[in-house]
Design a protein around this motif. Structure first.
Motif, PDB file in Angstrom:
ATOM      1  N   LYS A 103       0.827  -1.215   0.000  1.00  0.00           N
ATOM      2  CA  LYS A 103       0.000   0.000   0.000  1.00  0.00           C
ATOM      3  C   LYS A 103       0.857   1.259   0.000  1.00  0.00           C
ATOM      4  O   LYS A 103       0.506   2.250  -0.638  1.00  0.00           O
ATOM      5  N   THR A 104       1.968   1.189   0.731  1.00  0.00           N
ATOM      6  CA  THR A 104       2.800   2.381   0.839  1.00  0.00           C
ATOM      7  C   THR A 104       3.324   2.816  -0.528  1.00  0.00           C
ATOM      8  O   THR A 104       3.400   4.008  -0.828  1.00  0.00           O
ATOM      9  N   VAL A 105       3.643   1.829  -1.338  1.00  0.00           N
ATOM     10  CA  VAL A 105       4.114   2.142  -2.686  1.00  0.00           C
ATOM     11  C   VAL A 105       3.001   2.815  -3.492  1.00  0.00           C
ATOM     12  O   VAL A 105       3.229   3.814  -4.185  1.00  0.00           O
TER      13      VAL A 105
ATOM     14  N   THR B 238      -3.966   8.734   4.878  1.00  0.00           N
ATOM     15  CA  THR B 238      -3.798   8.314   6.262  1.00  0.00           C
ATOM     16  C   THR B 238      -3.633   6.813   6.306  1.00  0.00           C
ATOM     17  O   THR B 238      -4.296   6.079   5.587  1.00  0.00           O
ATOM     18  N   ASP B 239      -2.732   6.379   7.156  1.00  0.00           N
ATOM     19  CA  ASP B 239      -2.493   4.962   7.333  1.00  0.00           C
ATOM     20  C   ASP B 239      -3.305   4.525   8.547  1.00  0.00           C
ATOM     21  O   ASP B 239      -3.404   5.257   9.519  1.00  0.00           O
ATOM     22  N   GLU B 240      -3.844   3.341   8.487  1.00  0.00           N
ATOM     23  CA  GLU B 240      -4.695   2.853   9.568  1.00  0.00           C
ATOM     24  C   GLU B 240      -5.843   3.823   9.818  1.00  0.00           C
ATOM     25  O   GLU B 240      -5.909   4.503  10.838  1.00  0.00           O
TER      26      GLU B 240
ATOM     27  N   GLN C  55       9.544   5.660  10.028  1.00  0.00           N
ATOM     28  CA  GLN C  55       9.798   4.612   9.046  1.00  0.00           C
ATOM     29  C   GLN C  55       9.319   4.976   7.647  1.00  0.00           C
ATOM     30  O   GLN C  55      10.002   4.762   6.658  1.00  0.00           O
ATOM     31  N   HIS C  56       8.128   5.535   7.604  1.00  0.00           N
ATOM     32  CA  HIS C  56       7.596   5.965   6.310  1.00  0.00           C
ATOM     33  C   HIS C  56       8.477   7.057   5.711  1.00  0.00           C
ATOM     34  O   HIS C  56       8.710   7.077   4.508  1.00  0.00           O
ATOM     35  N   PHE C  57       8.928   7.943   6.564  1.00  0.00           N
ATOM     36  CA  PHE C  57       9.776   9.040   6.112  1.00  0.00           C
ATOM     37  C   PHE C  57      11.027   8.487   5.420  1.00  0.00           C
ATOM     38  O   PHE C  57      11.362   8.864   4.297  1.00  0.00           O
TER      39      PHE C  57
HETATM   40 MG    MG Z   1       2.188   0.180   5.286  1.00  0.00          MG
END
Ligand code: MG
Ligand code: ADP
Length: 681
Positions: A290-292, A384-386, A320-322
């Motif tokens: 999903k992050t990609v 937004t994540d989660e 981590q995302h950063f």
């Molecule tokens: Mg993720």
């Protein structure tokens, strides 16, 4: 409308001031409220043939008294009465506790009807109810209501009966005849009569079907009307960019996207390019990428000269995302910054300035990034994540700052479809239902506590190969109440066992800098074993970790276990998830077995919902589920899907807004405020 039924329940005979107060406590003020106080179950007094009776169930039998009743007393008040009955020429024993006074009435040769729990093997019924004389065919199924104080179930039955008799004629039909015909639904008045006083199980079934459908339809009509209004009322951002530029970014990624990733990216950029406000939920199992997908969307926003915000629930994740995004965007001119609650002082000022001046394209952070002194230059996309941790208030906070960005909610907690369409019915949903190729299945084993030592030796073998392990415990400290392993104890024990390795401890009570430190040291491989509470649950990515050991695994929900399991199996090595548990009940065992057998997050979440109810997904209070009077989103999901389809169809139909047959449904939507009155294309 319904004038008579809008009267207070006090118009009923037998409802004085006291009863009225008590009824009010049940939420019953008007006659309408009363007749919508549906039974939660029925007592079945229908006499069935002996061979049909099921062991352990509540049944009703009719028989002739064969012998004098025998009473035995225990202590002062307790007694046990037994009497033999001939039922269809079979000798059956009826037992009654603490009802010695029945003895006088049980005359040999007389017929009685007994309702109670049936023991098929001993041919015994433990009576709860007895009636003298033959069974009365009018008394078959009796409604059981939730009652309170001095209002008894029997009184509620009488009030209900009276209300239906005297005012039933005022129950208006609300569904168009055509719909009733299509689904063969009984009329409303008939449905009310049968839901309270069903004559047969069949009749009850259809009454319920009708009322469930209507309730879900009304709910979905509002939801769909609201969704349309949100999309049409005010203009959102229109992103404009060349897709070829987007594709060259995609081509520059170190891997090729899965079909599912391609599909959802298409759905997202189609939304982004339209003037409508995107309101989309992206669901995908842990590790599905999903992050990609999010980064591609943010790149699109960047191409159209807009800023993006990526909001995550914890600082660890933000960090981590950063880092992950910096990696993904390293070949591009995209600028990224990190902003969390612990970004303070001068640094914060600088970051705020660059966000305001538009020198930053992507801001990654916790929800601090929309709540405080942050002002974007031109915010075009919020991810937004989660998503369930990002509520209505935050959305409003953004709107209040004058932003109408496209919004994408990502969740790795697969939400059962049933809940997704009921709670998030106002959103569009994209699903990544495929993992990147080459992912190995995570081997999952349920073991009992005596096996712990073997498990530890197994972990040691993995550590020797250079791998790392997570160990998860339900609580931080020892608790008197719960006999669960706690992270602090387990940490101490494992330090003794793994003397040659670094064992670190992580839990929610550490300061955020401490957490970051612990996480960083696990991330860079300095720590071999991370003992933690569930704070590592979401998103953390350490591909070298191959073992996930979960203590007291039966204390977690399936979805949560699946989330935890998703922390491993993120790299090239075979990974393992070990569930240490000694569950007491059957469902506990069943859940452990399900975890061993299935890796499909959606299947697990459906099962979780079935076994533990919807509260687990959102916390029961903020579940966002409406308080349905009769429908049950878990069991009535087919009706929910039908209602949703119909609602979408109706709202787009000319007749819905004009035809008399839709008057009630239309008024319902208009009164709810979900519809502002503008007619659709
Ligand atoms: Mg993720
Ligand atoms: P999610 O956010 O859905 O849990 P991530 O986006 O964090 O998943 O991806 C998990 C891991 O898989 C990351 O290391 C990511 O780089 C990698 N990944 C994502 N998409 C693919 C793909 N199509 N092929 C190979 N690896 C991928």
């Amino acid at each position: 409308m319904n004038s008579q039924l809008q009267q207070s329940v006090s118009v009923l005979k037998g409802v004085g001031d006291d009863k009225e107060t008590e009824l009010n406590q049940l939420g019953i003020r008007t006659l309408n409220d009363l007749i919508q106080h549906f039974p939660y179950r029925y007592d079945n007094f229908e006499v069935q043939p002996i061979e049909n009776l099921k062991h352990g169930e509540r049944v009703t039998i009719e028989g002739k008294v064969q012998s004098e009743a025998v009473v035995r007393f225990y202590g002062k008040k307790k007694s046990r009465l037994t009497v033999r009955l001939a039922v269809e020429n079979i000798l059956v024993t009826a037992v009654f506790f603490n009802r010695h006074f029945l003895k006088k009435k049980l005359n040999i040769g007389h017929t009685i009807v007994v309702t109670g729990k049936w023991d098929k093997y001993k041919l015994t019924i433990t009576g709860q109810d007895v009636k003298f004389g033959s069974s009365d065919s009018s008394r078959k199924m009796e409604p059981v209501y939730s009652a309170t104080g001095s209002v008894t179930v029997k009184q509620l039955r009488r009030f209900m009966n009276q209300a239906l008799q005297r005012f039933g004629a005022d129950i208006e039909e609300t569904l168009p005849a055509a719909i009733r015909k299509t689904y063969k639904l009984p009329g409303k008045k008939e449905a009310y009569e049968s839901i309270h006083f069903p004559e047969t199980a069949e009749q009850l079934k259809h009454a319920r079907r009708r009322l469930v459908y209507e309730e879900l339809l009304l709910f979905q009509l509002n939801m769909q009307a609201f969704k349309r209004r949100e999309r049409m009322s005010s203009q959102g951002v229109t992103h404009t960019f060349e897709e070829s530029s987007l594709f060259s970014f995609i081509d520059s990624l170190p891997f090729s996207l899965t079909d599912a990733q391609h599909r959802v990216i298409k759905e997202i950029i189609t939304d982004m390019k339209q003037p409508l406000k995107m309101n989309r939920l992206l669901q995908g199992d842990v590790g599905s990428g999903k992050t990609v997908v999010a980064s591609v969307a943010m790149f699109g926003a960047h191409l159209s000269g807009m800023q993006s915000a990526l909001m995550v629930p914890t600082e660890i994740l933000a960090e981590q995302h950063f880092q992950g995004l910096q990696d993904l965007f390293k070949e591009t001119d995209v600028t990224i910054t990190l902003l969390t609650g612990s970004t303070k002082g001068k640094k914060r000022q600088e970051i705020n300035d660059s966000i305001r001046e538009g020198n930053v394209d992507i801001v990654v952070g916790t929800h601090a990034l929309i709540q405080e002194d942050v002002h974007f230059n031109n915010l075009g996309l919020v991810i937004t994540d989660e998503q369930h941790r990002f509520g209505v208030n935050q959305r409003r906070a953004l709107r209040d700052k004058g932003y109408e960005p496209d919004v994408l909610f990502m969740t790795a907690t697969p939400i059962p479809r049933t809940l997704a369409i009921s709670v998030f019915g106002d959103m569009d949903v994209s699903i990544i239902d495929e993992l990147p190729a080459g992912r190995k299945q995570i081997q999952t084993y349920w073991v009992k506590p005596p096996m712990l030592e073997r498990v530890l030796f197994f972990i040691q073998k993995e550590l020797k190969k250079g791998r790392q392990a997570y160990v998860i415990c339900p609580l931080i400290e020892e608790s008197d109440k719960l006999d669960v392993q706690n992270a602090i104890d387990v940490h101490a024990q494992l330090q003794q066992f793994f003397t040659e390795y670094q064992v670190a401890l992580m839990h929610g009570r550490l300061h955020s800098e401490e957490k970051e430190e612990v996480m960083a040291s696990f991330s860079n491989g300095a720590t071999d074993i991370l003992v933690s509470t569930t704070v590592v649950e979401v998103g953390v990515n350490v591909p070298n970790a191959t073992v996930m050991l979960i203590y007291d695994a039966d204390r977690f929900g399936l979805s949560q276990l699946h989330q935890l399991r998703g922390r491993v199996g993120r790299g090239e090595h075979q990974s393992f998830c070990i569930l240490l548990a000694d569950p007491k009940g059957e469902t506990g065992k069943e859940r452990m077995q399900i975890m061993e057998e299935t890796q499909d997050g959606f299947a697990l979440s459906e099962k979780d919902l079935e076994l533990r109810g919807p509260g687990d997904f959102f916390g029961s209070k903020q579940s966002g589920l409406p308080d349905f009077k009769i429908a049950d989103v878990v069991h009535d999901y087919r009706a929910l899907e039908t209602a949703r389809k119909d609602a979408i169809h109706f709202i787009n139909m000319e007749q819905f807004w004009e035809d008399d047959s839709f008057l009630y449904l239309r008024n319902h939507v208009k009164q709810s405020g979900a519809w502002s009155g503008t007619k659709l294309d």
